[in-house]
Motif scaffolding. Structure first.
Motif, PDB file in Angstrom:
ATOM      1  N   MET A 171       0.832  -1.198   0.000  1.00 45.47           N
ATOM      2  CA  MET A 171       0.000   0.000   0.000  1.00 45.47           C
ATOM      3  C   MET A 171       0.869   1.250   0.000  1.00 45.47           C
ATOM      4  O   MET A 171       2.021   1.224   0.432  1.00 45.47           O
ATOM      5  CB  MET A 171      -0.901   0.039   1.246  1.00 45.47           C
ATOM      6  CG  MET A 171      -2.068  -0.922   1.233  1.00 45.47           C
ATOM      7  SD  MET A 171      -3.294  -0.495   2.516  1.00 45.47           S
ATOM      8  CE  MET A 171      -2.332  -0.695   3.993  1.00 45.47           C
ATOM      9  N   ARG A 172       0.271   2.325  -0.432  1.00 46.69           N
ATOM     10  CA  ARG A 172       0.883   3.647  -0.314  1.00 46.69           C
ATOM     11  C   ARG A 172       0.296   4.319   0.923  1.00 46.69           C
ATOM     12  O   ARG A 172      -0.861   4.740   0.922  1.00 46.69           O
ATOM     13  CB  ARG A 172       0.622   4.465  -1.574  1.00 46.69           C
ATOM     14  CG  ARG A 172       1.347   3.928  -2.807  1.00 46.69           C
ATOM     15  CD  ARG A 172       1.067   4.734  -4.050  1.00 46.69           C
ATOM     16  NE  ARG A 172      -0.289   4.513  -4.540  1.00 46.69           N
ATOM     17  CZ  ARG A 172      -0.738   4.895  -5.737  1.00 46.69           C
ATOM     18  NH1 ARG A 172       0.063   5.547  -6.571  1.00 46.69           N
ATOM     19  NH2 ARG A 172      -1.964   4.654  -6.098  1.00 46.69           N
ATOM     20  N   ILE A 173       1.101   4.390   1.970  1.00 50.46           N
ATOM     21  CA  ILE A 173       0.630   4.835   3.282  1.00 50.46           C
ATOM     22  C   ILE A 173       1.252   6.180   3.624  1.00 50.46           C
ATOM     23  O   ILE A 173       2.465   6.379   3.482  1.00 50.46           O
ATOM     24  CB  ILE A 173       0.994   3.798   4.372  1.00 50.46           C
ATOM     25  CG1 ILE A 173       0.328   2.449   4.061  1.00 50.46           C
ATOM     26  CG2 ILE A 173       0.581   4.298   5.751  1.00 50.46           C
ATOM     27  CD1 ILE A 173       0.792   1.334   4.990  1.00 50.46           C
ATOM     28  N   GLY A 174       0.416   7.088   4.086  1.00 52.90           N
ATOM     29  CA  GLY A 174       0.899   8.387   4.542  1.00 52.90           C
ATOM     30  C   GLY A 174       0.859   8.482   6.050  1.00 52.90           C
ATOM     31  O   GLY A 174       0.009   7.873   6.707  1.00 52.90           O
ATOM     32  N   LEU A 175       1.798   9.237   6.618  1.00 56.42           N
ATOM     33  CA  LEU A 175       1.802   9.569   8.040  1.00 56.42           C
ATOM     34  C   LEU A 175       1.781  11.082   8.161  1.00 56.42           C
ATOM     35  O   LEU A 175       2.647  11.771   7.613  1.00 56.42           O
ATOM     36  CB  LEU A 175       3.042   9.023   8.746  1.00 56.42           C
ATOM     37  CG  LEU A 175       3.006   7.591   9.289  1.00 56.42           C
ATOM     38  CD1 LEU A 175       2.835   6.574   8.176  1.00 56.42           C
ATOM     39  CD2 LEU A 175       4.260   7.290  10.100  1.00 56.42           C
ATOM     40  N   LEU A 176       0.785  11.596   8.852  1.00 53.83           N
ATOM     41  CA  LEU A 176       0.662  13.024   9.114  1.00 53.83           C
ATOM     42  C   LEU A 176       0.878  13.252  10.596  1.00 53.83           C
ATOM     43  O   LEU A 176       0.077  12.807  11.429  1.00 53.83           O
ATOM     44  CB  LEU A 176      -0.721  13.528   8.688  1.00 53.83           C
ATOM     45  CG  LEU A 176      -1.097  14.955   9.115  1.00 53.83           C
ATOM     46  CD1 LEU A 176      -0.113  15.981   8.576  1.00 53.83           C
ATOM     47  CD2 LEU A 176      -2.521  15.278   8.643  1.00 53.83           C
ATOM     48  N   THR A 177       1.970  13.912  10.947  1.00 51.81           N
ATOM     49  CA  THR A 177       2.322  14.126  12.346  1.00 51.81           C
ATOM     50  C   THR A 177       3.212  15.348  12.463  1.00 51.81           C
ATOM     51  O   THR A 177       4.141  15.520  11.688  1.00 51.81           O
ATOM     52  CB  THR A 177       3.046  12.896  12.917  1.00 51.81           C
ATOM     53  OG1 THR A 177       3.606  13.230  14.195  1.00 51.81           O
ATOM     54  CG2 THR A 177       4.176  12.408  12.008  1.00 51.81           C
TER      55      THR A 177
END
Length: 423
Positions: free
Chosen positions: A1-7
């Protein structure tokens, strides 16, 4: 998967701010394409980390992980205005300069503290049509109220209501809402989050901080037979450390030494109290540099976790619980709810009634009676429990499984097919 992390928080920032980086690496090791949207590192000093200069944006590559950093106002002092500027500037920069890096994702993990991350989260969710896993790392507005940051009065109550409404909108827009402490599930459900959206994903710890570090016993002049209790962290009202000082004064076992490291609003009061009640077995170390924390962790035969009774204590999981378990050290927990349950279930802990010096003194005597060798065995049990329940690998598995479930839902499955067809 193409996973994003927003932090807002990410490597090389230390402590709890380092946890998203551990998740990013774990997901990348599982073969996922990982993209991170974060700010320029400035925690906890409020100054940019060495090697960084503030710019509108900066792109980095760390192995299989792509990182976009966006500008923010660096600050971490007690000024409410500057703290709002820090949170708000990241949110606006992430919205304007960061969200293009999140286009084409299959799913997005969002660390919800601070809640201003809602701006880029909402854009990615509704414009890019990306499903969101919102990880409630801190409960807002509860954590802000507990810290005393809002103060009191009519204006503060209005801000509290506004934060609660804002959080409600975040929960509604997320496909899943993850909570770190079991007790938070009922609270979030009472606030309108459907049960089928809730998932328990505890947070992990820095697993490199172990007991193999050189300890500080010789430097501090401690005898081999002395049993060391360590409290390391914020010295604030929420921790209720007055009762620990009073309990130490009631414990006459000459083997006991209590080390208190950290800073905060109650620091000077605690020092005066220790003198007043005759707690000569308590030593204040002040704020230690980050690089000395592994040595302090190794010095403690048992580590103290406390929360004042009432308020958030029943559904709060202080990060030092996982950190202590990961380091293979024993726990003494003076708190209600989930933290005390982990101490009991792990086999690593002794519990006491929070805010009760007599109960805490009884626990300190039990610690001394166990001695260093048996406390070491408790710590080993704690590390085994951490590996089963809290490790980075376990957390990444739970995050990965939840993201797969979100992507498989009919509405987002169709959106995913369209995105892939568009290239």
């Amino acid at each position: 998967m193409r996973i994003g992390l927003l932090t807002q928080w990410f490597d090389p920032e230390p402590g709890p701010a380092a946890l998203p980086g551990m998740l990013a690496r774990a997901l990348a090791e599982r073969g996922h394409e990982v993209r991170v949207l974060t700010g320029f590192p400035n925690y906890p000093t409020g100054r940019l980390a060495p090697g960084y200069r503030l710019a509108r944006r900066r792109d980095e590559v760390d192995g299989a992980t792509r990182i976009r950093r966006v500008a923010l106002y660096p600050s971490h002092d007690r000024s409410a205005l500057r703290r709002v500027a820090n949170y708000g500037s990241f949110a606006v920069s992430a919205l304007v300069s960061g969200t293009p890096a999140l286009r084409g994702l299959d799913a997005l993990w969002v660390g919800n503290s601070p809640i201003s991350v809602a701006l880029p989260m909402w854009f990615t969710r509704h414009v890019h049509r990306v499903p969101v896993l919102l990880h409630v790392l801190d409960l807002w507005p509860d954590s802000v109220i507990a810290s005393g940051f809002l103060g009191t009065g009519r204006a503060s109550r209005a801000v509290e209501r506004g934060m609660a409404a804002w959080c409600g909108a975040m929960y509604r827009s997320a496909s899943r809402v993850a909570h770190v402490a079991p007790g938070a599930a009922d609270l979030l459900a009472d606030r309108g989050v459907p049960r089928d959206k809730l998932v328990h994903i505890p947070v992990w710890a820095d697993e490199t901080v172990g007991v193999r570090a050189t300890d500080l016993r010789a430097e501090l002049g401690l005898r081999p037979d002395q049993v060391v209790l360590v409290y390391a962290g914020a010295l604030g009202e929420a921790q209720g450390l007055d009762s620990l000082v009073d309990a130490c004064a009631r414990t006459d076992d000459p083997r006991l030494v209590c080390l208190i490291a950290g800073s905060g609003t109650t620091g000077e009061r605690l020092r005066r109290r220790a003198t007043a009640v005759g707690a000569s077995n308590v030593r204040f170390l002040g704020q230690l540099p980050r690089e000395r924390m592994p040595a302090l962790m190794a010095t403690g035969d048992v580590h103290y976790v406390s929360l004042r009774p009432g308020g958030m204590s029943a559904y709060t999981m202080p990060s030092k619980v996982q950190a202590t378990l990961a380091a293979g050290r024993a726990l003494l927990v003076a708190a209600e709810g989930d933290a005390a349950a982990v101490a009991r279930d792990s086999g690593a802990g002794i519990t006491a009634r929070p805010g009760d010096p007599g109960s805490i003194a009884d626990a300190l005597r039990e610690v001394c009676d166990l001695g260093r060798e048996k406390l070491e065995l408790l710590g080993q049990a704690g590390r085994a429990h951490y590996d089963r329940m809290f490790s980075v690998a376990v957390g990444a598995d739970r995050v990965e499984r939840t993201l797969h479930e979100m992507v498989a839902e009919p509405g987002f499955r169709a959106s995913r097919r369209r995105r892939r067809a568009d290239g």
